[in-house]
Design a protein around this motif. Structure first.
Motif, mmCIF file in Angstrom:
data_model
loop_
_atom_site.group_PDB
_atom_site.id
_atom_site.type_symbol
_atom_site.label_atom_id
_atom_site.label_comp_id
_atom_site.label_asym_id
_atom_site.label_seq_id
_atom_site.Cartn_x
_atom_site.Cartn_y
_atom_site.Cartn_z
ATOM 1 N N GLY A 10 1.348 -1.111 0.126
ATOM 2 C CA GLY A 10 0.499 0.039 -0.146
ATOM 3 C C GLY A 10 0.450 1.130 0.044
ATOM 4 N N GLY A 11 1.703 1.395 -0.845
ATOM 5 C CA GLY A 11 2.874 2.478 -0.798
ATOM 6 C C GLY A 11 2.484 3.354 -1.633
ATOM 7 N N PRO A 12 3.344 4.301 -2.403
ATOM 8 C CA PRO A 12 2.953 4.544 -3.573
ATOM 9 C C PRO A 12 2.293 4.317 -4.926
ATOM 10 C CG PRO A 12 4.788 5.597 -3.007
ATOM 11 C CD PRO A 12 4.282 4.804 -2.190
ATOM 12 N N SER A 13 2.968 2.794 -4.838
ATOM 13 C CA SER A 13 3.053 2.196 -6.400
ATOM 14 C C SER A 13 1.809 1.738 -6.770
ATOM 15 C CB SER A 13 3.838 1.522 -6.343
ATOM 16 O OG SER A 13 5.637 1.594 -6.121
ATOM 17 N N GLY A 14 1.999 0.926 -5.463
ATOM 18 C CA GLY A 14 0.168 -0.141 -4.777
ATOM 19 C C GLY A 14 -0.767 0.826 -5.158
ATOM 20 N N LEU A 15 -1.062 1.763 -4.395
ATOM 21 C CA LEU A 15 -2.149 2.758 -4.275
ATOM 22 C C LEU A 15 -2.136 3.712 -5.944
ATOM 23 C CD1 LEU A 15 -1.691 4.435 -1.146
ATOM 24 C CD2 LEU A 15 -3.236 2.779 -1.882
ATOM 25 N N ARG A 44 10.430 9.497 1.897
ATOM 26 C CA ARG A 44 11.653 9.237 1.435
ATOM 27 C C ARG A 44 11.503 10.216 -0.196
ATOM 28 N NH1 ARG A 44 11.886 5.402 4.947
ATOM 29 N NH2 ARG A 44 11.447 3.389 4.261
ATOM 30 N N ALA A 45 11.392 9.423 -0.971
ATOM 31 C CA ALA A 45 11.920 10.417 -2.327
ATOM 32 C C ALA A 45 11.280 11.790 -2.326
ATOM 33 C CB ALA A 45 11.755 9.591 -3.398
ATOM 34 N N GLY A 46 11.398 12.727 -3.626
ATOM 35 C CA GLY A 46 11.261 13.917 -2.995
ATOM 36 C C GLY A 46 10.871 14.674 -4.541
ATOM 37 N N VAL A 47 12.038 14.398 -6.076
ATOM 38 C CA VAL A 47 11.587 14.480 -6.961
ATOM 39 C C VAL A 47 11.038 13.772 -8.382
ATOM 40 C CG1 VAL A 47 13.634 15.786 -8.752
ATOM 41 C CG2 VAL A 47 14.638 15.784 -6.425
ATOM 42 N N LEU A 48 9.937 14.720 -8.367
ATOM 43 C CA LEU A 48 9.322 13.182 -9.972
ATOM 44 C C LEU A 48 10.147 14.353 -11.397
ATOM 45 C CD1 LEU A 48 6.072 13.946 -7.968
ATOM 46 C CD2 LEU A 48 7.559 12.549 -7.382
ATOM 47 N N GLN A 101 7.285 11.696 -1.283
ATOM 48 C CA GLN A 101 6.678 10.971 -1.553
ATOM 49 C C GLN A 101 5.552 10.885 -0.540
ATOM 50 O OE1 GLN A 101 9.271 7.445 -2.245
ATOM 51 N NE2 GLN A 101 7.499 5.863 -0.737
ATOM 52 N N THR A 102 6.042 10.924 0.724
ATOM 53 C CA THR A 102 4.785 11.014 2.165
ATOM 54 C C THR A 102 2.996 12.086 1.244
ATOM 55 O OG1 THR A 102 6.203 10.945 3.228
ATOM 56 C CG2 THR A 102 4.380 11.189 4.472
ATOM 57 N N GLU A 103 3.896 13.520 0.947
ATOM 58 C CA GLU A 103 2.312 13.689 0.611
ATOM 59 C C GLU A 103 1.818 13.625 -0.812
ATOM 60 O OE1 GLU A 103 1.267 16.171 1.961
ATOM 61 O OE2 GLU A 103 3.550 16.315 3.248
ATOM 62 N N LEU A 104 2.788 12.561 -1.767
ATOM 63 C CA LEU A 104 2.065 11.954 -2.683
ATOM 64 C C LEU A 104 0.850 10.939 -2.509
ATOM 65 C CD1 LEU A 104 1.260 11.274 -5.693
ATOM 66 C CD2 LEU A 104 3.410 9.984 -5.788
#
Length: 389
Positions: A10-15, A44-48, A101-104
């Motif tokens: 349930g991290g950003p990829s799965g969601l 985690r990461a922050g550059v998209l 990444q947390t905000e996303l």
């Protein structure tokens, strides 16, 4: 329970995959071992990349990213006390967005809630079954009971230590790994960033990075030993070390403050092939890891989700399985380019304990060539903003 696509993680990829599929009428169930608060507590990461940002917009969760994210047209590389700007927009016509990444992940959770998406937290002992058949299923334990999810496909977005990759027989899995002899010590502080854009630093004392999460929150890193622990680094020691590696204009204006979070991240490159086994598909850290130097971790996961989403869409809408059949090779072709770029950036900017005089001269020459060559800067920039899907 019956669904079309069962997603582990349930991290950003799965969601993100769940959200994209749901918008197109494809049912999903997401199983996450940890609580929502735990997932949202991971920094985690922050550059998209620009392509990843477009995928977030396609998923209908970009309002806050577009309103609060920081669009960056370039970044600096500091070397020998001088800052050299890499003009991403001028070199490629594209930009990146700094958005945590947390905000996303928070945005994706809220979207899943609004749409009534099924995300099961506290799902323990998740296990995929019958992945070599057309009728796979997932089992998990929650509240003392064992539950079963029947599905058409299983997608493993459960990270490097998850169960998904382990479901592929060892004789069919090939793994590539490189462990680097250093780590990153990171500090998050409620202080204004020292620069409007990121500063990557190559210094005789080691690598450093000045990043940010907002106009008022900064994220800084320094190269450290691979086996160092958080307890070894007081705030004062970190700030002193960081300032010693920065060019004078940044060192003289940096605002320091108490740490909100401190981390030590080892550096590693890893790829598992193939990324499909029967009805099971791997995505993100379940299949590949990059050192954070090139900001490719989350973005590489995003490219996996793009390919997998399109393939599943073709399967259900057109009865066309060519995307599923070629998912692994398409995803890996881009992943290996991200691995190459992250390895190259790591070699370019870090000091390696075992390097000799020849290695150091090669690194110096590589930097000199980069700063003097338009073609070299274009190559760096096009990889940094993201290669096309």
């Amino acid at each position: 329970m019956r669904t079309q696509v069962g997603i582990i993680g349930g991290g950003p990829s799965g969601l993100l995959l769940s959200q994209l599929l749901h918008l197109n009428g494809i049912e999903t169930v997401v199983l996450e071992r940890h609580s929502r608060d735990y997932v949202l507590g991971r920094v985690r990461a922050g550059v998209l990349e620009h392509g990843f940002a477009d995928l977030v917009r396609e998923a209908g969760v970009a309002d806050r990213m577009d309103a609060e994210g920081l669009v960056h047209d370039g970044f600096d590389i500091a070397y020998n006390g001088e800052r050299h700007r890499i003009d991403l927009k001028g070199l490629t016509g594209n930009t990146v967005i700094v958005y945590g990444q947390t905000e996303l992940t928070k945005d994706l959770y809220e979207a899943r809630d609004r749409m009534g998406g099924i995300v099961v937290h506290g799902a323990e002992d998740v296990a995929p079954h019958d992945v070599e058949t057309d009728t796979p299923c997932l089992t998990y334990r929650r509240g003392g009971e064992v539950h079963r999810v029947d599905c058409d496909f299983i997608v493993g977005c459960d990270g490097f230590h998850g169960v998904s990759r382990q479901a592929i027989p060892a004789d069919r899995l090939r793994e590539y790994e490189k462990v680097y002899p250093m780590g990153w010590f990171g500090l998050l502080s409620e202080t204004p960033p020292v620069s409007e854009e990121l500063i990557y630093v190559n210094h005789e004392r080691g690598f450093a990075l000045c990043s940010m999460r907002s106009h008022t929150r900064s994220r800084y890193y320094v190269q450290c030993g691979a086996d160092e622990r958080i307890e070894q680094w007081s705030d004062d020691r970190f700030w002193t070390e960081l300032v010693s590696r920065l060019p004078e204009d940044a060192a003289s204006t940096i605002v320091t403050g108490p740490s909100l979070e401190k981390t030590v991240a080892p550096l590693r490159s890893y790829v598992a092939e193939p990324m499909r086994h029967g009805s099971l598909f791997l995505a993100g850290d379940a299949a590949h890891i990059v050192p954070p130097t090139g900001a490719k971790g989350l973005n590489s996961a995003g490219s996996d989700i793009f390919y997998l989403f399109q393939a599943l869409l073709d399967h259900y809408r057109k009865d066309d399985d060519s995307g599923l059949d070629h998912y692994s090779e398409r995803a890996l072709a881009r992943i290996w380019k991200a691995e190459r770029f992250s390895w190259w950036m790591t070699r370019l900017l870090h000091h390696f304990p075992a390097e000799d005089d020849f290695d150091r001269r090669i690194q110096t020459t590589e930097l000199d060539y980069l700063f003097s060559s338009h073609a070299a800067q274009v190559s760096l920039a096009e990889n940094y903003v993201g290669l096309p899907y």
